[in-house]
Design an enzyme around this catalytic site. Sequence first.
Site, PDB file in Angstrom:
ATOM      1  N   HIS A  42     -26.740 -76.626  13.936  1.00  0.00           N
ATOM      2  CA  HIS A  42     -26.873 -78.063  14.686  1.00  0.00           C
ATOM      3  C   HIS A  42     -28.279 -78.225  14.822  1.00  0.00           C
ATOM      4  O   HIS A  42     -28.592 -79.410  14.959  1.00  0.00           O
ATOM      5  CB  HIS A  42     -25.932 -77.837  15.890  1.00  0.00           C
ATOM      6  CG  HIS A  42     -25.471 -79.067  16.484  1.00  0.00           C
ATOM      7  ND1 HIS A  42     -24.606 -80.007  15.765  1.00  0.00           N
ATOM      8  CD2 HIS A  42     -25.783 -79.808  17.472  1.00  0.00           C
ATOM      9  CE1 HIS A  42     -24.378 -80.916  16.374  1.00  0.00           C
ATOM     10  NE2 HIS A  42     -25.208 -81.018  17.439  1.00  0.00           N
ATOM     11  N   TYR A  45     -30.900 -77.153  11.103  1.00  0.00           N
ATOM     12  CA  TYR A  45     -30.381 -77.369   9.603  1.00  0.00           C
ATOM     13  C   TYR A  45     -30.759 -76.216   8.755  1.00  0.00           C
ATOM     14  O   TYR A  45     -31.137 -76.677   7.523  1.00  0.00           O
ATOM     15  CB  TYR A  45     -31.115 -78.762   9.462  1.00  0.00           C
ATOM     16  CG  TYR A  45     -30.725 -79.931  10.231  1.00  0.00           C
ATOM     17  CD1 TYR A  45     -29.905 -80.885   9.563  1.00  0.00           C
ATOM     18  CD2 TYR A  45     -30.832 -80.218  11.511  1.00  0.00           C
ATOM     19  CE1 TYR A  45     -29.399 -82.122  10.249  1.00  0.00           C
ATOM     20  CE2 TYR A  45     -30.789 -81.384  12.256  1.00  0.00           C
ATOM     21  CZ  TYR A  45     -29.979 -82.120  11.559  1.00  0.00           C
ATOM     22  OH  TYR A  45     -29.346 -83.139  12.275  1.00  0.00           O
ATOM     23  N   LYS A  84     -29.273 -94.789  13.679  1.00  0.00           N
ATOM     24  CA  LYS A  84     -28.740 -93.452  13.225  1.00  0.00           C
ATOM     25  C   LYS A  84     -27.329 -93.280  13.393  1.00  0.00           C
ATOM     26  O   LYS A  84     -26.867 -93.981  14.298  1.00  0.00           O
ATOM     27  CB  LYS A  84     -29.424 -92.677  13.826  1.00  0.00           C
ATOM     28  CG  LYS A  84     -29.152 -91.105  13.852  1.00  0.00           C
ATOM     29  CD  LYS A  84     -29.927 -90.152  14.537  1.00  0.00           C
ATOM     30  CE  LYS A  84     -29.971 -88.554  14.277  1.00  0.00           C
ATOM     31  NZ  LYS A  84     -30.283 -87.862  15.342  1.00  0.00           N
ATOM     32  N   SER A  87     -22.725 -86.971  14.202  1.00  0.00           N
ATOM     33  CA  SER A  87     -21.296 -86.561  14.360  1.00  0.00           C
ATOM     34  C   SER A  87     -21.006 -85.881  15.776  1.00  0.00           C
ATOM     35  O   SER A  87     -22.049 -85.611  16.363  1.00  0.00           O
ATOM     36  CB  SER A  87     -21.082 -85.494  13.413  1.00  0.00           C
ATOM     37  OG  SER A  87     -21.714 -84.453  13.777  1.00  0.00           O
ATOM     38  N   HIS A  88     -19.729 -85.947  16.365  1.00  0.00           N
ATOM     39  CA  HIS A  88     -19.469 -85.235  17.413  1.00  0.00           C
ATOM     40  C   HIS A  88     -17.761 -84.551  17.047  1.00  0.00           C
ATOM     41  O   HIS A  88     -17.054 -85.153  17.953  1.00  0.00           O
ATOM     42  CB  HIS A  88     -19.214 -86.313  18.845  1.00  0.00           C
ATOM     43  CG  HIS A  88     -20.222 -85.505  19.909  1.00  0.00           C
ATOM     44  ND1 HIS A  88     -19.571 -85.460  21.093  1.00  0.00           N
ATOM     45  CD2 HIS A  88     -21.021 -84.641  19.818  1.00  0.00           C
ATOM     46  CE1 HIS A  88     -20.490 -84.698  22.143  1.00  0.00           C
ATOM     47  NE2 HIS A  88     -21.371 -84.335  21.151  1.00  0.00           N
ATOM     48  N   HIS A  90     -16.564 -81.324  16.365  1.00  0.00           N
ATOM     49  CA  HIS A  90     -15.924 -80.186  17.187  1.00  0.00           C
ATOM     50  C   HIS A  90     -15.515 -80.477  18.635  1.00  0.00           C
ATOM     51  O   HIS A  90     -14.456 -80.401  19.041  1.00  0.00           O
ATOM     52  CB  HIS A  90     -16.935 -79.013  17.159  1.00  0.00           C
ATOM     53  CG  HIS A  90     -17.107 -78.667  15.779  1.00  0.00           C
ATOM     54  ND1 HIS A  90     -18.187 -79.178  14.755  1.00  0.00           N
ATOM     55  CD2 HIS A  90     -16.650 -77.361  15.199  1.00  0.00           C
ATOM     56  CE1 HIS A  90     -17.978 -78.397  13.692  1.00  0.00           C
ATOM     57  NE2 HIS A  90     -17.212 -77.323  13.947  1.00  0.00           N
ATOM     58  N   SER A 310     -25.479 -81.385  29.830  1.00  0.00           N
ATOM     59  CA  SER A 310     -25.300 -82.293  30.567  1.00  0.00           C
ATOM     60  C   SER A 310     -25.648 -83.659  29.958  1.00  0.00           C
ATOM     61  O   SER A 310     -26.953 -83.760  29.568  1.00  0.00           O
ATOM     62  CB  SER A 310     -25.888 -82.169  32.303  1.00  0.00           C
ATOM     63  OG  SER A 310     -24.990 -81.037  32.501  1.00  0.00           O
ATOM     64  N   GLN A 311     -25.202 -84.793  30.341  1.00  0.00           N
ATOM     65  CA  GLN A 311     -25.542 -85.917  29.414  1.00  0.00           C
ATOM     66  C   GLN A 311     -26.316 -86.816  30.480  1.00  0.00           C
ATOM     67  O   GLN A 311     -26.457 -86.466  31.551  1.00  0.00           O
ATOM     68  CB  GLN A 311     -24.088 -86.789  29.310  1.00  0.00           C
ATOM     69  CG  GLN A 311     -23.252 -86.201  28.201  1.00  0.00           C
ATOM     70  CD  GLN A 311     -23.790 -86.063  26.924  1.00  0.00           C
ATOM     71  OE1 GLN A 311     -23.780 -87.002  26.179  1.00  0.00           O
ATOM     72  NE2 GLN A 311     -24.055 -84.775  26.462  1.00  0.00           N
ATOM     73  N   GLY A 528     -30.372 -89.389   9.967  1.00  0.00           N
ATOM     74  CA  GLY A 528     -29.102 -88.730   9.615  1.00  0.00           C
ATOM     75  C   GLY A 528     -28.909 -87.581  10.318  1.00  0.00           C
ATOM     76  O   GLY A 528     -29.503 -87.100  11.251  1.00  0.00           O
ATOM     77  N   ASN A 529     -27.742 -86.756   9.968  1.00  0.00           N
ATOM     78  CA  ASN A 529     -27.225 -85.722  10.862  1.00  0.00           C
ATOM     79  C   ASN A 529     -26.407 -84.911   9.871  1.00  0.00           C
ATOM     80  O   ASN A 529     -25.758 -85.515   8.901  1.00  0.00           O
ATOM     81  CB  ASN A 529     -26.442 -86.277  11.848  1.00  0.00           C
ATOM     82  CG  ASN A 529     -25.679 -85.312  12.537  1.00  0.00           C
ATOM     83  OD1 ASN A 529     -24.429 -85.462  12.470  1.00  0.00           O
ATOM     84  ND2 ASN A 529     -26.028 -84.414  13.379  1.00  0.00           N
TER      85      ASN A 529
END
EC number: 6.3.5.3
Length: 728
Positions: A42, A45, A84, A87-88, A90, A310-311, A528-529
Amino acid sequence: MDKETIKAHKISDEEYAQILEILGREPNLLELGVISAMWSEHCSYKSSKKYLNGFPTKAPWVIQGPGENAGVIDIGQGMAAVFKVESHNHPSFIEPFAGAATGVGGILRDVFTMGARVVAGLNSLKFGDIHDEKCGKHQKYLVKGVVNGISHYGNCMGVPTIGGECAFDECFNGNILVNAFALGVCKSEDIFYAKAEGVGNPVIYVGSKTGRDGLGGAVMASDSFNEESKSLRPTVQIGDPFSEKLLMEACLELFKTDYIVGIQDMGAAGLTSSSFEMAGRSGSGMKLYLDKTPMRESGMTPYELMLSESQERMLICAKKGYEDKVIEIFKKWDLDAVVMGEVTNTGKMELFWHDELVGLIPIEPLSEKAPILSRPTSEPKYLSEIKNYKFELKSSVQELFIQMLQNENINNKAFIYDQFDSSVQTNTIKADGRLGASVIRIKENGASVAMAIECNSRLNYVNPKIGAALAVASAGRKVACTGAKPLAISDCLNYGNPQNPEVMWQFAQGCEGIKEACKELNTPVVSGNVSLYNETEGVSIYPSPTIVSVGVLEDANKTLKASFEKENLSVYLLGESLGEFSGSMVMKIQDKKVSGSLKELDYKAELALWDLLYKANQNSLLECANSVGIGGIAMTLAKMFAISSVGANLTSDFDDEKMIFDESASRAIIGLSKENEEAFLNLAKEFGVKAYKLGVSTSQKHFKLDSIELSKAELDKLYFESFKEQIQ
């Protein structure tokens, strides 16, 4: 360090040997946790980087390419678009509401960290089979949870969610995909970067307090699912959009000052990744005093503080002497802000706990020079089994047309997009439900920015290289159909387990397709991701590279619609129909198969179509335009007339009636008035684009295409009502 602990951190024997070499000793638990996170798929890369390095990333209009929080392009008159997609996947499968909500929060932070106010969001969602006896009910639960999470966070933030796509396939039964995109706007001169330089400059933590939520999230997102994964709810972060709104406003206020050197969002791996990335990019070192971290829970350890996800938190490198001014801004917005470290020139991360050194790690081997793997690849065996399948009609065209229009992959998704506030900020010109790309107005320069998100997993299963190239072309074509000029892309590469050589081959081929298409179509990759390990119980998803194309139209008032609003408009098909049924929707619905072999994309034909659409719109020749996509001209026309106020009388003149479902690329449907026909046809000739007249829009509330005939009421019911019934 015992083997169980090393294994629990997903560190291989080879990697552990490298750690011993880098440190010159055994790591302690804190150091192992930090290295494990930074070397996770993650963050590092490691499996994908060698393939991403070949992407075209430069153009005169590109201000910032990959490597920063988001990409930046020039959109005219001193303004820039910052964007940009990521993904989220999982977390959203484990806890759909919280996973999707924090996915939105994370991408918003990536954009406003760069100094831009976020003005638009898109999403690409992939779910399993909602009709399946075993998992259909659970898939519906996931759809509702994910959509609720996205709408909750975006709506509370006051960011319009203006478009997206949603697809269903049994290959996603065990792994759903939730890809979120955000775009922000700022002055070109006001962009901020993620750097930490200048010895002695303070490092400031700002935002919400740190708790135990999201612990190990980066490592979790770098592994495949099994039965035990269902107990991973504690590793899903909890988002608070109201705190993020305050954080965004505080950051935007800070950006008007000259108090800071750099700023970085605390995303995956939290404080670990933000500190290592900032120092790594700048070739600096850093000291962090972890006991100064604002904590939400008592008894937290240095390990937990470094790895919590934590966000709504940021790390800032301020100019020395300006600490108090920075802190004052965040306190005003009722947010935590504390100096917790400083920049050094040692090239090392020094972690302290109550003045005791508890971690000492060189930065470069974890950031800029993290290990890159060269995993084995092999062509999947299934490709030779599916390539010769040919599609033939087995039922009447009318029956198939009705079946397709009400299929959940084609029908209208008002159930989803009605939950999103698409008009907040009052810049939206074209939002979800109006087909094709979404468009916002840029008040500062009178231009509009068009954006389209695209991913057809079936095509990528049939041919990973051509499928990925087609995604780039299709997203760009949707942008071109608004009258805008496609300028750049952001990609989110969703694939299965990289330890499987066949998956790694699919990934390598996908990257090759994106590289080729971006080069030929002159739309460089700016951000990107990568999301790997989308696998459950050994079953990987279809290769799913999500592409977002972004383009600019100098005059927002010239934005093209995708609907016919007048009678007696001439309806034309632009481009050649080549009989492309491989991986098509019609094959999937009729034959329950995903088979065939794709034709190479003709880039000259694709570019000629884009250029023709742009020039014709500049000359005010067009009333509407829409890209031909899944389900061929049959579904494209059905959807265009479903959202229109008029009827249609159309004839395709194809020799074989199945051709109305052909999914050949580089095609569009346009509508224009009779007095503009001659000028348009001359222009089409000039650009070398074939134009086929299909018929006209009519005042009668009727839809006719070849042998297909429906009343407008029947057409509308099939298209607008089906999904609401299917999802209940």
